[in-house]
Design a protein around this motif. Structure first.
Motif, PDB file in Angstrom:
ATOM      1  N   LEU A 143       0.713  -0.766  -5.097  1.00 54.63           N
ATOM      2  CA  LEU A 143       1.271  -2.047  -5.535  1.00 54.63           C
ATOM      3  C   LEU A 143       1.694  -2.942  -4.373  1.00 54.63           C
ATOM      4  N   SER A 144       1.517  -2.457  -3.147  1.00 52.93           N
ATOM      5  CA  SER A 144       1.738  -3.319  -1.987  1.00 52.93           C
ATOM      6  C   SER A 144       0.432  -3.971  -1.546  1.00 52.93           C
ATOM      7  N   ASN A 145      -0.674  -3.570  -2.168  1.00 56.73           N
ATOM      8  CA  ASN A 145      -1.993  -4.054  -1.773  1.00 56.73           C
ATOM      9  C   ASN A 145      -2.830  -4.400  -3.001  1.00 56.73           C
ATOM     10  N   VAL A 146      -2.245  -5.167  -3.916  1.00 57.19           N
ATOM     11  CA  VAL A 146      -2.940  -5.528  -5.157  1.00 57.19           C
ATOM     12  C   VAL A 146      -4.214  -6.306  -4.873  1.00 57.19           C
ATOM     13  N   ILE A 147      -4.154  -7.250  -3.931  1.00 56.20           N
ATOM     14  CA  ILE A 147      -5.325  -8.091  -3.664  1.00 56.20           C
ATOM     15  C   ILE A 147      -6.456  -7.249  -3.069  1.00 56.20           C
ATOM     16  N   GLY A 148      -6.105  -6.208  -2.308  1.00 53.65           N
ATOM     17  CA  GLY A 148      -7.128  -5.324  -1.752  1.00 53.65           C
ATOM     18  C   GLY A 148      -7.864  -4.567  -2.843  1.00 53.65           C
ATOM     19  N   GLU A 149      -7.118  -4.033  -3.807  1.00 48.85           N
ATOM     20  CA  GLU A 149      -7.753  -3.305  -4.915  1.00 48.85           C
ATOM     21  C   GLU A 149      -8.492  -4.271  -5.835  1.00 48.85           C
ATOM     22  N   PHE A 150      -7.991  -5.487  -5.967  1.00 51.35           N
ATOM     23  CA  PHE A 150      -8.692  -6.521  -6.739  1.00 51.35           C
ATOM     24  C   PHE A 150     -10.057  -6.792  -6.117  1.00 51.35           C
ATOM     25  N   THR A 151     -10.082  -6.920  -4.797  1.00 50.93           N
ATOM     26  CA  THR A 151     -11.331  -7.190  -4.081  1.00 50.93           C
ATOM     27  C   THR A 151     -12.315  -6.050  -4.264  1.00 50.93           C
ATOM     28  N   GLU A 152     -11.817  -4.831  -4.181  1.00 53.10           N
ATOM     29  CA  GLU A 152     -12.682  -3.657  -4.270  1.00 53.10           C
ATOM     30  C   GLU A 152     -13.230  -3.463  -5.686  1.00 53.10           C
ATOM     31  N   TYR A 153     -12.385  -3.692  -6.699  1.00 53.50           N
ATOM     32  CA  TYR A 153     -12.775  -3.397  -8.087  1.00 53.50           C
ATOM     33  C   TYR A 153     -13.522  -4.548  -8.755  1.00 53.50           C
ATOM     34  N   SER A 154     -13.267  -5.776  -8.338  1.00 49.90           N
ATOM     35  CA  SER A 154     -13.900  -6.975  -8.914  1.00 49.90           C
ATOM     36  C   SER A 154     -13.791  -6.998 -10.441  1.00 49.90           C
ATOM     37  N   PRO A 155     -12.568  -7.082 -10.980  1.00 47.79           N
ATOM     38  CA  PRO A 155     -12.404  -7.039 -12.438  1.00 47.79           C
ATOM     39  C   PRO A 155     -12.833  -8.344 -13.105  1.00 47.79           C
ATOM     40  N   MET A 190      -1.096  -8.113 -15.854  1.00 54.87           N
ATOM     41  CA  MET A 190      -0.119  -8.123 -14.753  1.00 54.87           C
ATOM     42  C   MET A 190       1.323  -8.081 -15.270  1.00 54.87           C
ATOM     43  N   ASP A 191       2.084  -7.104 -14.786  1.00 51.72           N
ATOM     44  CA  ASP A 191       3.523  -7.086 -15.053  1.00 51.72           C
ATOM     45  C   ASP A 191       4.195  -8.099 -14.123  1.00 51.72           C
ATOM     46  N   ILE A 192       5.375  -8.585 -14.503  1.00 55.09           N
ATOM     47  CA  ILE A 192       6.100  -9.528 -13.641  1.00 55.09           C
ATOM     48  C   ILE A 192       6.950  -8.774 -12.626  1.00 55.09           C
ATOM     49  N   LYS A 193       7.741  -7.816 -13.108  1.00 57.83           N
ATOM     50  CA  LYS A 193       8.653  -7.090 -12.219  1.00 57.83           C
ATOM     51  C   LYS A 193       7.908  -5.915 -11.589  1.00 57.83           C
ATOM     52  N   LEU A 194       7.617  -6.049 -10.308  1.00 55.54           N
ATOM     53  CA  LEU A 194       6.873  -5.029  -9.572  1.00 55.54           C
ATOM     54  C   LEU A 194       7.559  -4.749  -8.244  1.00 55.54           C
ATOM     55  N   PRO A 195       7.354  -3.576  -7.660  1.00 56.25           N
ATOM     56  CA  PRO A 195       7.891  -3.337  -6.315  1.00 56.25           C
ATOM     57  C   PRO A 195       7.123  -4.154  -5.281  1.00 56.25           C
ATOM     58  N   PHE A 196       7.700  -4.368  -4.144  1.00 57.48           N
ATOM     59  CA  PHE A 196       7.115  -5.115  -3.022  1.00 57.48           C
ATOM     60  C   PHE A 196       7.064  -6.611  -3.330  1.00 57.48           C
ATOM     61  N   TYR A 197       6.130  -7.042  -4.168  1.00 57.64           N
ATOM     62  CA  TYR A 197       6.011  -8.455  -4.563  1.00 57.64           C
ATOM     63  C   TYR A 197       5.879  -8.511  -6.076  1.00 57.64           C
ATOM     64  N   ASN A 198       6.434  -9.575  -6.681  1.00 59.06           N
ATOM     65  CA  ASN A 198       6.359  -9.652  -8.138  1.00 59.06           C
ATOM     66  C   ASN A 198       4.990 -10.166  -8.611  1.00 59.06           C
ATOM     67  N   GLY A 199       4.821 -10.135  -9.923  1.00 63.58           N
ATOM     68  CA  GLY A 199       3.547 -10.532 -10.502  1.00 63.58           C
ATOM     69  C   GLY A 199       3.183 -11.978 -10.239  1.00 63.58           C
ATOM     70  N   TYR A 200       4.174 -12.853 -10.113  1.00 64.35           N
ATOM     71  CA  TYR A 200       3.887 -14.261  -9.807  1.00 64.35           C
ATOM     72  C   TYR A 200       3.184 -14.380  -8.454  1.00 64.35           C
ATOM     73  N   HIS A 201       3.658 -13.594  -7.481  1.00 66.69           N
ATOM     74  CA  HIS A 201       3.046 -13.623  -6.149  1.00 66.69           C
ATOM     75  C   HIS A 201       1.578 -13.222  -6.222  1.00 66.69           C
ATOM     76  N   TRP A 202       1.298 -12.105  -6.911  1.00 66.72           N
ATOM     77  CA  TRP A 202      -0.079 -11.618  -6.967  1.00 66.72           C
ATOM     78  C   TRP A 202      -0.969 -12.532  -7.792  1.00 66.72           C
TER      79      TRP A 202
END
Length: 223
Positions: A34-46, A51-63
């Motif tokens: 959950l600190s590298n959501v954009i990395g997994e997004f890039t790899e998985y290409s959904p 997306m949950d709002i309350k997340l560790p590291f950065y919230n859902g709005y950030h991602w």
């Protein structure tokens, strides 16, 4: 098969949703880092992100904001923080829908189906293909790599799309020319070489050196 990416720190909620959606023939990936959501997004290409709002590291709005820099794919927020301010914030950040926890799995499925139908029925665009952390956005014909954005011509998009959709294979020159011929633009072998070389230079300009490799006598492959 449509790909669903779940960004959720509650393992029970994520696992239950995954199991249910797989019964509806969706491919589902739960983000593990959950600190590298954009990395997994890039790899998985959904095709869609939950997306949950309350997340560790950065919230859902950030991602959500980070994903919106590179893709227009549908994003649905899942949150117990269902007050008007959070709903308005989610929509302002680029979300397409908001589902309040606890939610009914059948309702969630119907909402996902509706979002996918609206987003993908009219075009195969709206999707992102990735390789080596580079993201090809079929919707606006751009490549994004490490905060750099590259605009492609119609032919460059067709060439790169075909190579990235067949990233483990060698794509023949004949197949690439046939792909570009679909646009009714005449193209010969020399013109294909010019297009590929120009695309190589543009990719190199944003740091993607040796992204397209020539296989002599066979065609091209991603590096």
């Amino acid at each position: 098969m449509y790909r669903v990416m779940i960004v959720e720190d509650d393992d029970i909620i994520a696992g239950t949703a995954k199991k249910h959606l797989e019964q509806w023939q969706y491919s589902v990936h739960i983000v593990s880092d959950l600190s590298n959501v954009i990395g997994e997004f890039t790899e998985y290409s959904p095709h869609i992100v939950l997306m949950d709002i309350k997340l560790p590291f950065y919230n859902g709005y950030h991602w959500c904001s980070e994903i919106r820099k590179v893709s227009k794919l549908p994003i649905m927020f899942l949150s117990s923080a269902s007050d008007n301010m959070n709903i308005v914030m989610a929509m302002n950040m680029g979300a397409d829908d908001f589902v309040t926890k606890p939610f009914d799995l059948e309702v969630l499925t119907v909402k996902i189906q509706a979002l996918i139908r609206r987003s993908y029925d009219f075009s195969v665009g709206n999707s992102v293909i990735s390789h080596r952390d580079a993201m090809l956005n079929l919707t606006d014909a751009t490549v994004v790599y490490k905060d750099k954005k590259l605009e492609l011509t119609k032919n460059e998009l067709k060439i790169l799309q075909m190579l990235m959709e067949n990233k483990e294979k060698i794509v023949s020159r004949d197949d690439l020319m046939a792909k570009i011929w679909e646009s009714d633009d005449y193209i010969d072998e020399n013109t294909l070489s010019v297009n590929v070389n120009r695309l190589r230079k543009k990719l190199s300009g944003i740091g993607l050196d040796d992204f397209i490799i020539t296989k002599k006598g066979l065609g091209y492959k991603l590096g």
